[in-house]
Design a protein around this motif. Structure first.
Motif, PDB file in Angstrom:
ATOM      1  N   GLN A  71       0.855  -1.223  -0.040  1.00  0.00           N
ATOM      2  CA  GLN A  71       0.082   0.093  -0.032  1.00  0.00           C
ATOM      3  C   GLN A  71       1.051   1.197   0.007  1.00  0.00           C
ATOM      4  OE1 GLN A  71      -2.934  -0.047   3.148  1.00  0.00           O
ATOM      5  NE2 GLN A  71      -4.296   1.524   2.167  1.00  0.00           N
ATOM      6  N   LYS A 114      -3.038   5.422  -1.889  1.00  0.00           N
ATOM      7  CA  LYS A 114      -3.759   4.426  -2.881  1.00  0.00           C
ATOM      8  C   LYS A 114      -4.145   3.061  -1.885  1.00  0.00           C
ATOM      9  CE  LYS A 114      -0.566   5.410  -6.583  1.00  0.00           C
ATOM     10  NZ  LYS A 114       0.447   4.726  -7.584  1.00  0.00           N
ATOM     11  N   GLU A 115      -4.859   2.275  -2.654  1.00  0.00           N
ATOM     12  CA  GLU A 115      -5.606   1.292  -2.081  1.00  0.00           C
ATOM     13  C   GLU A 115      -4.470   0.061  -1.890  1.00  0.00           C
ATOM     14  OE1 GLU A 115     -10.218   1.473  -3.265  1.00  0.00           O
ATOM     15  OE2 GLU A 115      -8.990  -0.341  -4.046  1.00  0.00           O
ATOM     16  N   ARG A 116      -4.646  -0.699  -0.981  1.00  0.00           N
ATOM     17  CA  ARG A 116      -3.650  -1.804  -0.973  1.00  0.00           C
ATOM     18  C   ARG A 116      -4.077  -2.904  -2.076  1.00  0.00           C
ATOM     19  NH1 ARG A 116      -3.573  -4.791   5.120  1.00  0.00           N
ATOM     20  NH2 ARG A 116      -3.255  -2.543   5.426  1.00  0.00           N
ATOM     21  N   GLU A 117      -2.604  -3.200  -2.536  1.00  0.00           N
ATOM     22  CA  GLU A 117      -2.588  -4.102  -3.946  1.00  0.00           C
ATOM     23  C   GLU A 117      -2.043  -5.430  -3.666  1.00  0.00           C
ATOM     24  OE1 GLU A 117      -1.057  -1.817  -6.940  1.00  0.00           O
ATOM     25  OE2 GLU A 117       1.028  -1.920  -6.199  1.00  0.00           O
ATOM     26  N   ASP A 155      -7.255 -11.022  -4.106  1.00  0.00           N
ATOM     27  CA  ASP A 155      -8.436 -10.597  -3.618  1.00  0.00           C
ATOM     28  C   ASP A 155      -7.970 -10.412  -1.960  1.00  0.00           C
ATOM     29  OD1 ASP A 155     -12.001 -11.026  -3.094  1.00  0.00           O
ATOM     30  OD2 ASP A 155     -10.694  -9.517  -2.376  1.00  0.00           O
ATOM     31  N   ARG A 156      -7.696  -9.194  -1.688  1.00  0.00           N
ATOM     32  CA  ARG A 156      -7.396  -9.125  -0.241  1.00  0.00           C
ATOM     33  C   ARG A 156      -8.401  -9.357   0.755  1.00  0.00           C
ATOM     34  NH1 ARG A 156      -7.983  -3.560  -2.024  1.00  0.00           N
ATOM     35  NH2 ARG A 156      -9.489  -2.515  -0.907  1.00  0.00           N
ATOM     36  N   ASN A 157      -9.614  -9.169   0.268  1.00  0.00           N
ATOM     37  CA  ASN A 157     -10.733  -9.754   1.419  1.00  0.00           C
ATOM     38  C   ASN A 157     -10.766 -11.181   1.742  1.00  0.00           C
ATOM     39  OD1 ASN A 157     -11.797  -6.943   1.729  1.00  0.00           O
ATOM     40  ND2 ASN A 157     -12.542  -7.256  -0.644  1.00  0.00           N
ATOM     41  N   TRP A 159      -3.414 -10.715   8.964  1.00  0.00           N
ATOM     42  CA  TRP A 159      -2.205  -9.633   8.180  1.00  0.00           C
ATOM     43  C   TRP A 159      -1.215  -9.419   9.359  1.00  0.00           C
ATOM     44  CZ3 TRP A 159      -2.823  -7.697   3.520  1.00  0.00           C
ATOM     45  CH2 TRP A 159      -4.029  -8.063   2.675  1.00  0.00           C
TER      46      TRP A 159
END
Length: 125
Positions: free
Chosen positions: A39, A43-46, A108-110, A115
């Motif tokens: 991240q 920006k979004e976490r990628e 897909d981080r979801n 973490w």
């Protein structure tokens, strides 16, 4: 419950290399797919890379393919991210993540259950 602790971040010049480590503790490491995400500010976490449980198949984001290598050693409950040919755009906080018996959707981080706290990687130009 799984605890993840990343290490190995730092400051490096463009073109250099770093190796990130993620040590896991808690439940059986071999049951988890392991991923690296990053991240950057604003920006979004990628997704960066993932290594699945079982056969250890690997997946990479297009932006790091050919430069980064993810690997795992189940006996040490550790996953690594070897980063070569680093670019300024690789600058971000890098996070390790674990997903129990994930069969698809590696990017897909979801889908990840646990973490780490993150480690900063800064690449200067």
């Amino acid at each position: 419950q799984v605890q993840l602790v990343e290490s190995g971040g730092g400051l490096v010049q463009a073109g250099g290399s770093l190796r990130l480590s993620c040590a896991a503790s808690g439940r059986t490491f071999t049951d988890y797919a392991m991923g690296w995400f990053r991240q950057a500010p604003g920006k979004e976490r990628e997704f960066v890379a993932a290594v699945v449980w079982g056969r250890g198949r690997t997946y990479y984001a297009d932006s790091v393919k050919g430069r980064f290598t993810i690997s795992r050693e189940d006996a040490k409950s550790t996953v690594w991210l070897q980063m070569n040919s680093l670019k300024p755009e690789d600058t971000a906080v890098y996070y390790c993540a674990a997903a129990l018996r994930l069969l698809s959707g590696w990017g897909d981080r979801n889908r990840y259950d646990y973490w780490g706290q993150g480690t900063q990687v800064t690449v200067s130009s």
